[in-house]
Design an enzyme around this catalytic site. Structure first.
Site, short mmCIF file in Angstrom:
data_model
loop_
_atom_site.label_atom_id
_atom_site.label_comp_id
_atom_site.label_asym_id
_atom_site.label_seq_id
_atom_site.Cartn_x
_atom_site.Cartn_y
_atom_site.Cartn_z
N CYS A 42 0.84 -1.20 0.00
CA CYS A 42 0.00 0.00 0.00
C CYS A 42 0.88 1.25 0.00
CB CYS A 42 -0.91 -0.01 1.22
SG CYS A 42 -1.82 1.53 1.41
N CYS A 45 0.68 3.26 3.35
CA CYS A 45 1.06 2.68 4.64
C CYS A 45 2.47 3.13 5.01
CB CYS A 45 0.99 1.15 4.56
SG CYS A 45 -0.62 0.48 5.05
N HIS A 102 -4.13 1.04 7.98
CA HIS A 102 -4.53 0.69 6.61
C HIS A 102 -6.05 0.63 6.41
CE1 HIS A 102 -4.00 -0.89 2.59
NE2 HIS A 102 -4.83 -1.89 2.88
N ASN A 142 -13.99 9.84 -1.18
CA ASN A 142 -14.74 8.72 -1.76
C ASN A 142 -14.47 7.51 -0.91
OD1 ASN A 142 -15.50 10.32 -3.92
ND2 ASN A 142 -13.78 9.67 -5.19
N HIS A 153 -6.97 2.34 1.86
CA HIS A 153 -6.36 3.07 2.97
C HIS A 153 -7.08 4.42 3.14
CE1 HIS A 153 -2.58 3.58 5.45
NE2 HIS A 153 -3.26 4.71 5.62
N HIS A 155 -8.30 7.86 3.07
CA HIS A 155 -7.74 9.07 2.48
C HIS A 155 -8.83 9.93 1.86
CE1 HIS A 155 -8.16 6.52 -1.09
NE2 HIS A 155 -8.07 7.61 -1.83
N GLN A 157 -9.25 13.50 -0.97
CA GLN A 157 -8.54 14.10 -2.09
C GLN A 157 -8.84 15.59 -2.20
OE1 GLN A 157 -8.32 11.78 -5.80
NE2 GLN A 157 -9.92 10.50 -4.90
ZN ZN Z 1 -2.32 1.19 3.63
#
Ligand code: ZN
Ligand code: ZN
Ligand code: FE
Length: 342
Positions: A42, A45, A102, A142, A153, A155, A157
């Site tokens: 990932c 990570c 994660h 999203n 993971h 996140h 944007q």
């Molecule tokens: Zn990750």
């Protein structure tokens, strides 16, 4: 990959008067790599090469590896027909990695940690909006494979755009017209009204109300309105950042309690354009959740895509009641919550 050899521009759709971002290289994006997790590392990570320069971090912002917009884009293509217009895809796309963990969602972060995420959004917003070519800073999150998220993971944007998105243009015009005819702010008035009636409100803390709007397009759409007339995210006080983190955690936890599983959703921050003054605009956050019932997916199809006409399958006031019930369950499990379910 040599960016210059790939086509990268914005193209004007003259039929609906909208810019389309064309980014050829984005077709190479990986899809759901966690499904073969052993072979895949990932990139968000700890230990990923992108993050090697950081000693330790809780939330961090990085340039998007497959940006829709570039700081130095190539020259746009040219067509001989006047209606076929292209422009430079000049802008910036960033990713906010919310946690080193994660798996998770906004509500699996502690309140304190979620506040750091909001503060980072604000910091990025201020930084990107100061660039001369940036007209709009779009912050969004999203979540879930139903939404097409390629990395699990946690996140969000940020797109710094060279134009104002059409949806925001319409909101600006509506709020300006309301201000001219009614003399106040449309969202201030709606928030007050909904709080006094309580039929569609879901959660309230000192500074925000979360509600299913009267005019919802998605079955479990939720809007978060600041009670104070806040123009944009950059005007949030320290305390308002804390309470925003609180209400956003409650909404995502409510979705998970409602569906009784890790829920997909889209979260968007609606701010005014970054150049010019739009004091009548009222900052808010919108959530779209794609299920119309626990196991029934609401597809945007012919009538929605082909005509921009939405049908609401159900009764908004009833769905608001379901969300209120889910909110009570969610808040019980969250612990550090600053407000109350309605
Ligand atoms: Zn990750
Ligand atoms: Zn207002
Ligand atoms: Fe909005």
């Amino acid at each position: 990959m040599n960016k210059v050899t790939k086509l990268h521009e914005i193209r004007w759709n003259p039929l609906i008067k909208q810019w389309i971002i064309v980014a050829e290289h984005r077709s190479m994006r990986p899809w759901r790599p966690e499904e073969k997790r052993e072979a895949f590392k990932c990139p968000f990570c700890p230990g990923a090469p992108e993050l090697a320069y950081l000693e330790s971090w809780n939330t961090v912002s990085l340039p998007n590896k497959y940006p829709a917009l570039l700081e130095s884009p190539p020259s746009p293509s040219r067509e001989e027909l006047k209606s076929l217009k292209a422009g430079k895809a000049k802008g910036e796309c960033r990713v906010v990695i919310e946690t080193p963990e994660h798996e998770g969602d906004l509500h699996t972060l502690s309140l304190e940690h979620a506040v750091k995420v909001i503060e980072l959004f604000k910091e990025e917003y201020v930084k990107l909006s100061s660039r001369s070519y940036v007209r709009y800073v779009a912050i969004f999150r999203n979540k879930g494979k139903e939404i097409g998220v390629s990395l699990t993971h946690p996140h969000s944007q940020i797109y710094a755009l060279p134009f104002t998105p059409p949806r925001i243009k319409v909101e600006l015009e509506s709020m300006r017209e309301y201000h001219e005819s009614e003399g106040g702010c449309m969202i201030c008035d709606i928030a007050k009204y909904e709080l006094s009636r309580g039929r569609r409100t879901i959660y309230e803390n000192e500074h925000y109300v979360a509600l299913l709007p009267f005019y919802a397009m998605w079955p479990y759409e939720v809007h978060v309105y600041p009670k104070r007339h806040i123009n944009s995210i950059k005007d949030l006080s320290e305390e308002e950042c804390i309470y925003l983190a609180d209400v956003l955690r409650v909404v995502t936890a409510t979705y998970t309690a409602l569906l009784e599983r890790d829920a997909p959703y889209i979260m968007v921050f609606h701010n005014p354009p970054v150049k010019g003054r739009y004091e009548h605009y009222h900052f808010h956050v919108e959530f779209y959740q794609p299920y119309r019932e626990k196991d029934k997916f609401k597809h945007a199809a012919g009538i929605e895509w082909g005509f921009w006409v939405f049908t609401y399958d159900g009764l908004p006031e009833k769905k608001a009641g379901e969300l209120r019930e889910a909110c009570k369950k969610a808040v019980g499990g969250l612990g550090d919550v600053l407000g109350k379910c309605k």
